[in-house]
Design a protein around this motif. Structure first.
Motif, PDB file in Angstrom:
ATOM      1  N   VAL A 246       0.831  -1.208   0.000  1.00  0.00           N
ATOM      2  CA  VAL A 246       0.000   0.000   0.000  1.00  0.00           C
ATOM      3  C   VAL A 246       0.866   1.260   0.000  1.00  0.00           C
ATOM      4  CG1 VAL A 246      -1.769   1.302   1.247  1.00  0.00           C
ATOM      5  CG2 VAL A 246      -1.878  -1.188   1.165  1.00  0.00           C
ATOM      6  N   VAL A 458      -7.657   1.537   4.178  1.00  0.00           N
ATOM      7  CA  VAL A 458      -7.001   1.439   2.874  1.00  0.00           C
ATOM      8  C   VAL A 458      -6.082   0.222   2.895  1.00  0.00           C
ATOM      9  CG1 VAL A 458      -5.577   2.608   1.157  1.00  0.00           C
ATOM     10  CG2 VAL A 458      -7.032   3.954   2.695  1.00  0.00           C
ATOM     11  N   ASP A 460      -4.513  -3.529   0.445  1.00  0.00           N
ATOM     12  CA  ASP A 460      -4.321  -4.185  -0.853  1.00  0.00           C
ATOM     13  C   ASP A 460      -4.829  -5.621  -0.861  1.00  0.00           C
ATOM     14  OD1 ASP A 460      -2.144  -4.962   0.909  1.00  0.00           O
ATOM     15  OD2 ASP A 460      -1.236  -5.912  -0.856  1.00  0.00           O
ATOM     16  N   THR A 479      -6.331  -0.589  -2.915  1.00  0.00           N
ATOM     17  CA  THR A 479      -5.295  -0.082  -3.810  1.00  0.00           C
ATOM     18  C   THR A 479      -4.706  -1.250  -4.589  1.00  0.00           C
ATOM     19  OG1 THR A 479      -3.152   1.046  -3.922  1.00  0.00           O
ATOM     20  CG2 THR A 479      -3.612  -0.196  -1.926  1.00  0.00           C
ATOM     21  N   THR A 481      -1.818  -1.762  -5.921  1.00  0.00           N
ATOM     22  CA  THR A 481      -0.362  -1.880  -5.943  1.00  0.00           C
ATOM     23  C   THR A 481       0.133  -3.110  -5.177  1.00  0.00           C
ATOM     24  OG1 THR A 481      -0.344  -0.330  -4.073  1.00  0.00           O
ATOM     25  CG2 THR A 481       0.090   0.571  -6.257  1.00  0.00           C
ATOM     26  N   TYR A 508     -11.936   1.636  -5.245  1.00  0.00           N
ATOM     27  CA  TYR A 508     -10.586   1.162  -5.534  1.00  0.00           C
ATOM     28  C   TYR A 508      -9.830   2.236  -6.312  1.00  0.00           C
ATOM     29  CZ  TYR A 508     -11.989   0.121 -10.383  1.00  0.00           C
ATOM     30  OH  TYR A 508     -12.438   0.219 -11.671  1.00  0.00           O
ATOM     31  N   SER A 511      -3.360   3.454  -7.243  1.00  0.00           N
ATOM     32  CA  SER A 511      -2.362   3.689  -6.202  1.00  0.00           C
ATOM     33  C   SER A 511      -2.899   4.780  -5.296  1.00  0.00           C
ATOM     34  CB  SER A 511      -1.028   4.118  -6.828  1.00  0.00           C
ATOM     35  OG  SER A 511      -0.174   4.689  -5.859  1.00  0.00           O
ATOM     36  N   ILE A 512      -2.411   4.829  -4.057  1.00  0.00           N
ATOM     37  CA  ILE A 512      -2.890   5.891  -3.177  1.00  0.00           C
ATOM     38  C   ILE A 512      -2.417   7.259  -3.646  1.00  0.00           C
ATOM     39  CG2 ILE A 512      -3.026   4.372  -1.193  1.00  0.00           C
ATOM     40  CD1 ILE A 512      -0.516   5.708  -0.095  1.00  0.00           C
TER      41      ILE A 512
END
Length: 521
Positions: A246, A458, A460, A479, A481, A508, A511-512
């Motif tokens: 993340v 948040v 992954d 995310t 990633t 979703y 990427s953050i």
């Protein structure tokens, strides 16, 4: 809702009774009580309930044995119905849910300056009418409460013929707030008089903030971009981030991640880092965060090494040592809360099988804790088995992640593999503290007074990060990633299975870093 209906899919954490005894009471049975030294049987008993439970819309509905009916039964979360047979109850839930969705009206929203009028849904939740029994604190449906209290009184005062009476007076018709006075023939109990319960409270979200940010359950798993980002961030005061996958991958920071974290803090948001990795202490994580450019403190980090130590100390009230299958970091976190341990490091095998079965044990060990251990061996597995053969020995695991992903699509076995080996050998179930167990969020909430509906998770991984957020009632953001993909989330969403809907995120992003424009603007 009824006490047998719980959000998420994790076993309830029981605390010792502080009113009538110092034992453990099962929340789903009227008579099941366990002595403190038999705590391991509590988990076994709760697992029996868990296997018979019904999973629906992110909730776990346990079978009820609280004497509100003669037979064991299930309580509906939509109405006051109770059914004995599990297949009939599942069908009943489906029909109630279908009827509820058909009754939700669509209401127009005034046109805004940024776009035309659009149709949004007005969500109204009407919980089942219930009261809390003043005698045993169990939630009982309104029609069954009087009989329930009469039975309790008959059992506790067999030398009297006193009958229980319940008087309710509505003091706030708009919000349906009642004062409930419980009295006995020939006397009264003052401490239970003039108590206030909110019954059948109508919870409605009609604010512009809710209509802007939240969508009905069928619209989950939406891409978060453009005009949706800022309203979502404005609707939360706290953001929980997973770490690996993340904000970094291995030793490499995700581009833009430090700026996102630092800007969130500058905008007054509380930021915390929750990870299932048990190989580092909070201090180690704070040092790594600082080295990668994140503005973070040790108190903002919640790893399973720290949380498992807190669980043994606060929830279990452990008085004794821990046999630790884990890392030096876990040893440090245990010792920081005053718990001694044994077992860290290699444990080579020697002798014959009879020697293994009679291996020397520390009599002060009262719990076995399993985390990630690069020195895991047959002898460690054997020692754990011998300790757990003692019924009063607690069994706790940090997390159930079976694989640790690496760069290039490779992976290595995770803590879940070690935990499963110990479970199989000992033939016992472990209580895990890591994601998706709610205890990790409880650690954060208890120390920093976090409000669930103003919090964003948040992560992954759908089965840990997103499931934790769903079970705790948080907003969720996946995310891409890290591990899980949009296809994985959509597969859960379209499966039609209630137990998989908790793994569907609200939103979703690739990427953050996709949050940066809204934070910088």
């Amino acid at each position: 809702m009824h006490i047998t209906i719980q959000q998420g899919r994790s076993l309830p954490v029981l605390n010792r009774c502080t009113t009538c005894c110092r034992n453990y009471h099962c929340p789903f049975c009227c008579t099941t009580v366990f002595l403190p030294q038999k705590y391991s049987k509590v988990t076994t008993h709760l697992n029996c309930h868990f296997k018979r439970a019904v999973f629906h819309e992110g909730y776990t509905i346990h079978r009820c044995s609280l004497n509100c009916r003669q037979k064991c039964h299930f309580h509906c979360m939509y109405c006051e119905s109770t059914l004995s047979r599990k297949p009939d109850f599942v069908k009943h839930l489906y029909l109630c849910n279908k009827k509820l969705r058909a009754q939700i009206p669509s209401v127009p929203t005034p046109a805004s300056a940024t776009g035309p009028t659009r149709s949004l849904q007005r969500v109204v939740v009407r919980p089942v009418v219930q009261k809390k029994c003043p005698l045993c604190k169990v939630l009982i449906t309104k029609r069954n409460l009087k009989k329930h209290m009469e039975r309790k009184q008959a059992g506790e005062h067999e030398d009297t013929i006193a009958a229980s009476l319940l008087q309710s007076e509505c003091v706030d018709p708009e919000n349906e707030v009642y004062t409930v006075q419980k009295s006995l023939l020939g006397g009264s109990i003052p401490e239970f008089q003039n108590k206030v319960w909110v019954e059948n409270q109508h919870v409605s979200w009609e604010s512009a903030e809710y209509q802007e940010n939240m969508e009905p359950s069928g619209s989950k798993c939406r891409r978060l971009s453009g005009a949706l980002v800022k309203p979502l961030l404005d609707s939360v005061d706290c953001v929980l981030f997973d770490c690996d996958g993340v904000i970094w991958r291995g030793g490499q920071v995700i581009p833009g991640a430090p700026q996102v974290i630092n800007l969130l803090k500058e905008n007054g948001k509380k930021v915390f880092f929750v990870t299932n990795n048990s190989t580092k202490t909070r201090r180690m994580y704070a040092d790594k965060l600082a080295a990668l450019g994140f503005n973070a403190s040790e108190e903002e980090v919640f790893g399973t090494a720290y949380c498992s130590a807190m669980y043994l100390k606060t929830v279990c009230g452990l008085e004794g040592k821990v046999y630790l299958i884990g890392s030096p970091a876990m040893r440090q976190e245990l010792e920081a809360v005053g718990i001694q341990q044994t077992g860290v490091g290699p444990d080579p095998i020697s002798g014959k099988q009879t020697d293994w079965a009679n291996v020397e044990l520390d009599p002060e060990v009262k719990a076995v804790l399993v985390g990630f251990d690069e020195h895991f061996s047959y002898m460690k597995l054997n020692r754990a088995l011998q300790y757990l053969s003692q019924q009063d020995c607690l069994f706790v695991g940090t997390n159930r992640d079976t694989r640790l992903p690496l760069e290039g699509g490779k992976a290595v076995p995770g803590t879940g593999c070690l935990l499963q080996a110990v479970k199989t050998a000992a033939q016992r179930q472990a209580q895990t503290v890591g994601k998706p167990n709610q205890f990790m969020f409880d650690c954060v909430a208890s120390q920093f007074h976090v409000t669930r509906d103003r919090c964003l998770m948040v992560g992954d991984r759908l089965d840990t990060d997103i499931m934790l957020g769903s079970s705790c009632g948080l907003k969720t953001l996946l995310t891409l990633t890290g591990i899980s993909t949009v296809a994985d989330a959509e597969a859960h969403q379209s499966s039609g299975r209630a137990d998989r809907q908790g793994m569907v995120p609200d939103y979703y992003v690739e990427s953050i870093a996709d949050l940066l424009p809204a934070l910088q603007g």
